[in-house]
Design a protein around this motif. Structure first.
Motif, PDB file in Angstrom:
ATOM      1  N   ILE A   1       0.587  32.967 -27.677  1.00 23.12           N
ATOM      2  CA  ILE A   1       0.005  32.680 -26.352  1.00 23.12           C
ATOM      3  C   ILE A   1      -0.211  33.952 -25.534  1.00 23.12           C
ATOM      4  O   ILE A   1      -0.928  33.933 -24.526  1.00 23.12           O
ATOM      5  N   GLY A   2       0.419  35.066 -25.928  1.00 22.73           N
ATOM      6  CA  GLY A   2       0.104  36.349 -25.305  1.00 22.73           C
ATOM      7  C   GLY A   2       0.803  36.632 -23.996  1.00 22.73           C
ATOM      8  O   GLY A   2       0.291  37.416 -23.179  1.00 22.73           O
ATOM      9  N   ASP A   3       1.971  36.061 -23.745  1.00 21.63           N
ATOM     10  CA  ASP A   3       2.740  36.415 -22.546  1.00 21.63           C
ATOM     11  C   ASP A   3       3.009  37.922 -22.518  1.00 21.63           C
ATOM     12  O   ASP A   3       3.364  38.522 -23.543  1.00 21.63           O
ATOM     13  N   ASP A   4       2.865  38.541 -21.338  1.00 18.19           N
ATOM     14  CA  ASP A   4       3.121  39.975 -21.175  1.00 18.19           C
ATOM     15  C   ASP A   4       4.610  40.174 -20.863  1.00 18.19           C
ATOM     16  O   ASP A   4       4.997  40.352 -19.707  1.00 18.19           O
ATOM     17  N   VAL A   5       5.409  40.125 -21.908  1.00 18.12           N
ATOM     18  CA  VAL A   5       6.867  40.223 -21.752  1.00 18.12           C
ATOM     19  C   VAL A   5       7.251  41.596 -21.201  1.00 18.12           C
ATOM     20  O   VAL A   5       8.162  41.717 -20.369  1.00 18.12           O
ATOM     21  N   ASP A   6       6.562  42.636 -21.637  1.00 13.76           N
ATOM     22  CA  ASP A   6       6.863  43.990 -21.154  1.00 13.76           C
ATOM     23  C   ASP A   6       6.724  44.066 -19.633  1.00 13.76           C
ATOM     24  O   ASP A   6       7.581  44.651 -18.944  1.00 13.76           O
ATOM     25  N   ALA A   7       5.654  43.484 -19.111  1.00 17.46           N
ATOM     26  CA  ALA A   7       5.420  43.537 -17.663  1.00 17.46           C
ATOM     27  C   ALA A   7       6.498  42.763 -16.904  1.00 17.46           C
ATOM     28  O   ALA A   7       6.989  43.215 -15.866  1.00 17.46           O
ATOM     29  N   VAL A   8       6.876  41.595 -17.417  1.00 14.05           N
ATOM     30  CA  VAL A   8       7.933  40.799 -16.768  1.00 14.05           C
ATOM     31  C   VAL A   8       9.237  41.594 -16.741  1.00 14.05           C
ATOM     32  O   VAL A   8       9.944  41.609 -15.723  1.00 14.05           O
ATOM     33  N   CYS A   9       9.558  42.277 -17.830  1.00 14.10           N
ATOM     34  CA  CYS A   9      10.796  43.064 -17.901  1.00 14.10           C
ATOM     35  C   CYS A   9      10.758  44.241 -16.925  1.00 14.10           C
ATOM     36  O   CYS A   9      11.759  44.546 -16.266  1.00 14.10           O
ATOM     37  N   ARG A  10       9.610  44.906 -16.813  1.00 16.80           N
ATOM     38  CA  ARG A  10       9.490  46.036 -15.871  1.00 16.80           C
ATOM     39  C   ARG A  10       9.690  45.564 -14.434  1.00 16.80           C
ATOM     40  O   ARG A  10      10.403  46.220 -13.646  1.00 16.80           O
ATOM     41  N   MET A  11       9.088  44.439 -14.081  1.00 15.61           N
ATOM     42  CA  MET A  11       9.247  43.919 -12.722  1.00 15.61           C
ATOM     43  C   MET A  11      10.691  43.518 -12.452  1.00 15.61           C
ATOM     44  O   MET A  11      11.218  43.745 -11.351  1.00 15.61           O
ATOM     45  N   ALA A  12      11.356  42.931 -13.463  1.00 13.73           N
ATOM     46  CA  ALA A  12      12.754  42.519 -13.293  1.00 13.73           C
ATOM     47  C   ALA A  12      13.668  43.730 -13.122  1.00 13.73           C
ATOM     48  O   ALA A  12      14.621  43.682 -12.331  1.00 13.73           O
ATOM     49  N   GLU A  13      13.369  44.805 -13.829  1.00 11.35           N
ATOM     50  CA  GLU A  13      14.179  46.030 -13.670  1.00 11.35           C
ATOM     51  C   GLU A  13      14.091  46.557 -12.241  1.00 11.35           C
ATOM     52  O   GLU A  13      15.100  46.945 -11.643  1.00 11.35           O
ATOM     53  N   LYS A  14      12.872  46.588 -11.686  1.00 11.29           N
ATOM     54  CA  LYS A  14      12.701  47.071 -10.311  1.00 11.29           C
ATOM     55  C   LYS A  14      13.376  46.144  -9.310  1.00 11.29           C
ATOM     56  O   LYS A  14      13.999  46.580  -8.343  1.00 11.29           O
ATOM     57  N   LYS A  15      13.283  44.851  -9.574  1.00  8.05           N
ATOM     58  CA  LYS A  15      13.826  43.863  -8.629  1.00  8.05           C
ATOM     59  C   LYS A  15      15.343  43.880  -8.602  1.00  8.05           C
ATOM     60  O   LYS A  15      15.961  43.797  -7.538  1.00  8.05           O
ATOM     61  N   HIS A  16      15.964  44.009  -9.791  1.00 10.87           N
ATOM     62  CA  HIS A  16      17.416  43.853  -9.874  1.00 10.87           C
ATOM     63  C   HIS A  16      18.166  45.158 -10.130  1.00 10.87           C
ATOM     64  O   HIS A  16      19.406  45.157 -10.146  1.00 10.87           O
ATOM     65  N   SER A  17      17.460  46.248 -10.375  1.00 12.77           N
ATOM     66  CA  SER A  17      18.074  47.567 -10.620  1.00 12.77           C
ATOM     67  C   SER A  17      19.046  47.547 -11.800  1.00 12.77           C
ATOM     68  O   SER A  17      20.141  48.110 -11.742  1.00 12.77           O
ATOM     69  N   ILE A  18      18.647  46.830 -12.866  1.00 14.27           N
ATOM     70  CA  ILE A  18      19.397  46.843 -14.118  1.00 14.27           C
ATOM     71  C   ILE A  18      18.399  47.063 -15.250  1.00 14.27           C
ATOM     72  O   ILE A  18      17.189  47.012 -15.033  1.00 14.27           O
ATOM     73  N   ARG A  19      18.920  47.317 -16.456  1.00 11.60           N
ATOM     74  CA  ARG A  19      18.032  47.467 -17.602  1.00 11.60           C
ATOM     75  C   ARG A  19      17.659  46.094 -18.163  1.00 11.60           C
ATOM     76  O   ARG A  19      18.534  45.280 -18.487  1.00 11.60           O
ATOM     77  N   VAL A  20      16.357  45.826 -18.243  1.00 11.67           N
ATOM     78  CA  VAL A  20      15.832  44.610 -18.869  1.00 11.67           C
ATOM     79  C   VAL A  20      14.853  45.080 -19.943  1.00 11.67           C
ATOM     80  O   VAL A  20      13.772  45.592 -19.626  1.00 11.67           O
ATOM     81  N   ILE A  21      15.235  44.930 -21.198  1.00 10.59           N
ATOM     82  CA  ILE A  21      14.529  45.596 -22.292  1.00 10.59           C
ATOM     83  C   ILE A  21      13.835  44.569 -23.186  1.00 10.59           C
ATOM     84  O   ILE A  21      14.496  43.678 -23.743  1.00 10.59           O
ATOM     85  N   PRO A  22      12.520  44.673 -23.356  1.00  6.20           N
ATOM     86  CA  PRO A  22      11.813  43.744 -24.253  1.00  6.20           C
ATOM     87  C   PRO A  22      12.056  44.103 -25.714  1.00  6.20           C
ATOM     88  O   PRO A  22      12.106  45.284 -26.078  1.00  6.20           O
TER      89      PRO A  22
END
Length: 453
Positions: A140-161
């Motif tokens: 389906i082509g979800d942009d998992v990388d983009a979601v992880c980058r936004m989550a890192e900025k939002k929560h200040s933790i490492r979110v790694i795809p």
């Protein structure tokens, strides 16, 4: 490597597309053996998928959180059904899933993934989250990388795809995806801090506490373990791994790529080791000691080896007498393990008549061929039909494999030794070598076979 030996028709009954993956060891056999390729469609390969390979490598990190972005069924592949142990946190035994349903397939699952990350951060305050892409996400082509980058900025933790859609290859590709995620955790930039005098232990997943056994040997040698990657590993120590002075690689199939990348990025050299069997454990400890160019470490290694070998030799000799002349078939995940098992069985007086792996490389098969007796069947990425055919033809008394091979052994009425991740007893080091001999004896010499046969 030829097609016939000892009067057997090697290729009879095989799928034509599989013929190049199977051969007999012969003195003057030609080349042409095929390995490290995609599985043949319809062959019912024993291999696992890309996602499975990634979980094998990353899941033992004890304080990391794992989100499976996909249908709930994929989340059933957790470490709680496996033998990796922890000296600290137990959160790694759980899986979190976005549980993608039909409407998510139609409209996309990115919002659901972002919500899952928010919920885990709110309830558990993780240090690191790994997010695994599964087959449906690749479709389906979800942009998992983009979601992880936004989550890192939002929560200040490492979110790694972890880029691991199952159909993108086979298990080895999952290993590579996991290793890339580990590099992302460490950071590609070289550390400006002072090097740590010690080693990283790559490719041991602490099955039944095996990493603790080997770490104790290293402690007696005076060698510090900087990071365990990944059995009983912790995010903080893995982030320091780039500062170590040496990498030792136990499971080459899953970690050779990471070791090479760390050498390129951080100037950390590596050596391959194996702690399966007396011979390889001894050689590995001496090689590690010699890497430090310290006569005292070498002396401590020699004393340790004398003590440990003397503590098991009497019992091992007992099992050698009972196992002499038996025949074994080996089908395991990686070539490094198959090589050690051939040596270990030979030390016990057991002949290896069949050997195969799911993810072996050409250089590993070259060594397997060199170690094997003439007439041994060698095969790559096998299936149940082929394993059954050659176990029966070669008259094996024992099959050494994993959970998928167990039913086949029982069906054929031969002994079975679990050398995969599900086992609950250690098979590494000198203690493990004795456990292995005991298990082989118990299964091969069990009185049950006289009733079955």
């Amino acid at each position: 490597m030829g097609e016939k030996s000892m009067g057997l028709s090697l290729k009879e009954g095989l799928l034509k597309e599989r013929e190049a993956f199977v051969c007999h060891k012969e003195k003057n056999g030609g080349a042409g053996f095929k390995c490290d390729s995609e599985s043949v469609s319809g062959a019912v390969s024993q291999r696992a998928c890309v996602y499975c390979g990634a979980r094998v490598v990353l899941n033992p990190i004890t304080d990391a959180y794992h989100i499976v972005h996909g249908p709930i069924g994929c989340a059933s592949y957790t470490w709680d059904i496996r033998g990796s142990l922890s000296s600290g946190e137990e959160i790694y035994r759980n899986s979190f899933s976005t549980d993608l349903l039909e409407k998510d397939v139609i409209f996309g699952g990115e919002k659901k993934l972002a919500g899952a990350i928010d919920e885990i951060v709110e309830k558990h305050h993780p240090k690191v989250i790994f997010v695994y892409s599964t087959c449906i996400v690749g479709v389906i082509g979800d942009d998992v990388d983009a979601v992880c980058r936004m989550a890192e900025k939002k929560h200040s933790i490492r979110v790694i795809p972890v880029r691991s859609p199952g159909f993108a290859g086979h298990k080895s590709m999952g290993y590579k995806a996991a290793c890339n995620a580990l590099i992302e955790l460490m950071g590609e930039e070289k550390s400006t801090e002072e090097k740590i005098e010690g080693i990283n232990f790559l490719g041991d997943f602490n099955l039944a506490g095996e990493i603790w056994i080997i770490s104790e040997y290293l402690k007696k040698l005076g060698i510090n373990v900087v990071a365990k990657i990944t059995g009983d590993g912790k995010c903080e120590e893995i982030m320091k791994a780039k500062r170590a002075s040496l990498n030792i690689v136990q499971c080459a199939g899953s970690m050779n790529y990471l070791a090479k990348r760390m050498e390129e990025l951080y100037d950390v050299p590596f050596i391959k080791v194996s702690f399966f069997g007396i011979e390889d454990t001894k050689l590995s400890l001496l090689r590690i000691a010699d890497c430090f160019n310290d006569p005292q470490i070498r002396l401590r290694a020699e004393r340790l080896l004398d003590d440990e070998i003397n503590s098991v030799i009497k019992e091992l000799n007992y099992y050698r007498e009972r196992l002499k002349g038996k025949k074994a078939a080996i089908y395991v995940g990686g070539g490094f393990k198959a090589i050690s098992l051939i040596k270990q069985l030979r030390d016990l007086g057991v002949e290896t008549v069949l050997v195969g792996t799911q993810t072996g490389k050409k250089d590993e098969y070259d060594e397997i061929r060199m170690l094997s007796n003439e007439g041994t069947v060698i095969l790559d990425d096998s299936n149940p039909f082929e394993l059954e055919k050659f176990i029966k033809e070669k008259g094996a008394d024992l099959l050494i494999g994993g959970v998928k091979e167990r039913p086949l052994a029982y069906k054929l009425g031969v002994g079975f030794c679990d050398h995969n991740h599900e086992r609950k007893h250690p098979l590494s080091g000198f203690e493990g070598a004795l456990n292995f001999a005991k298990e082989i004896d118990l299964t091969v010499n069990s009185p049950v076979w006289s009733y079955i046969r």
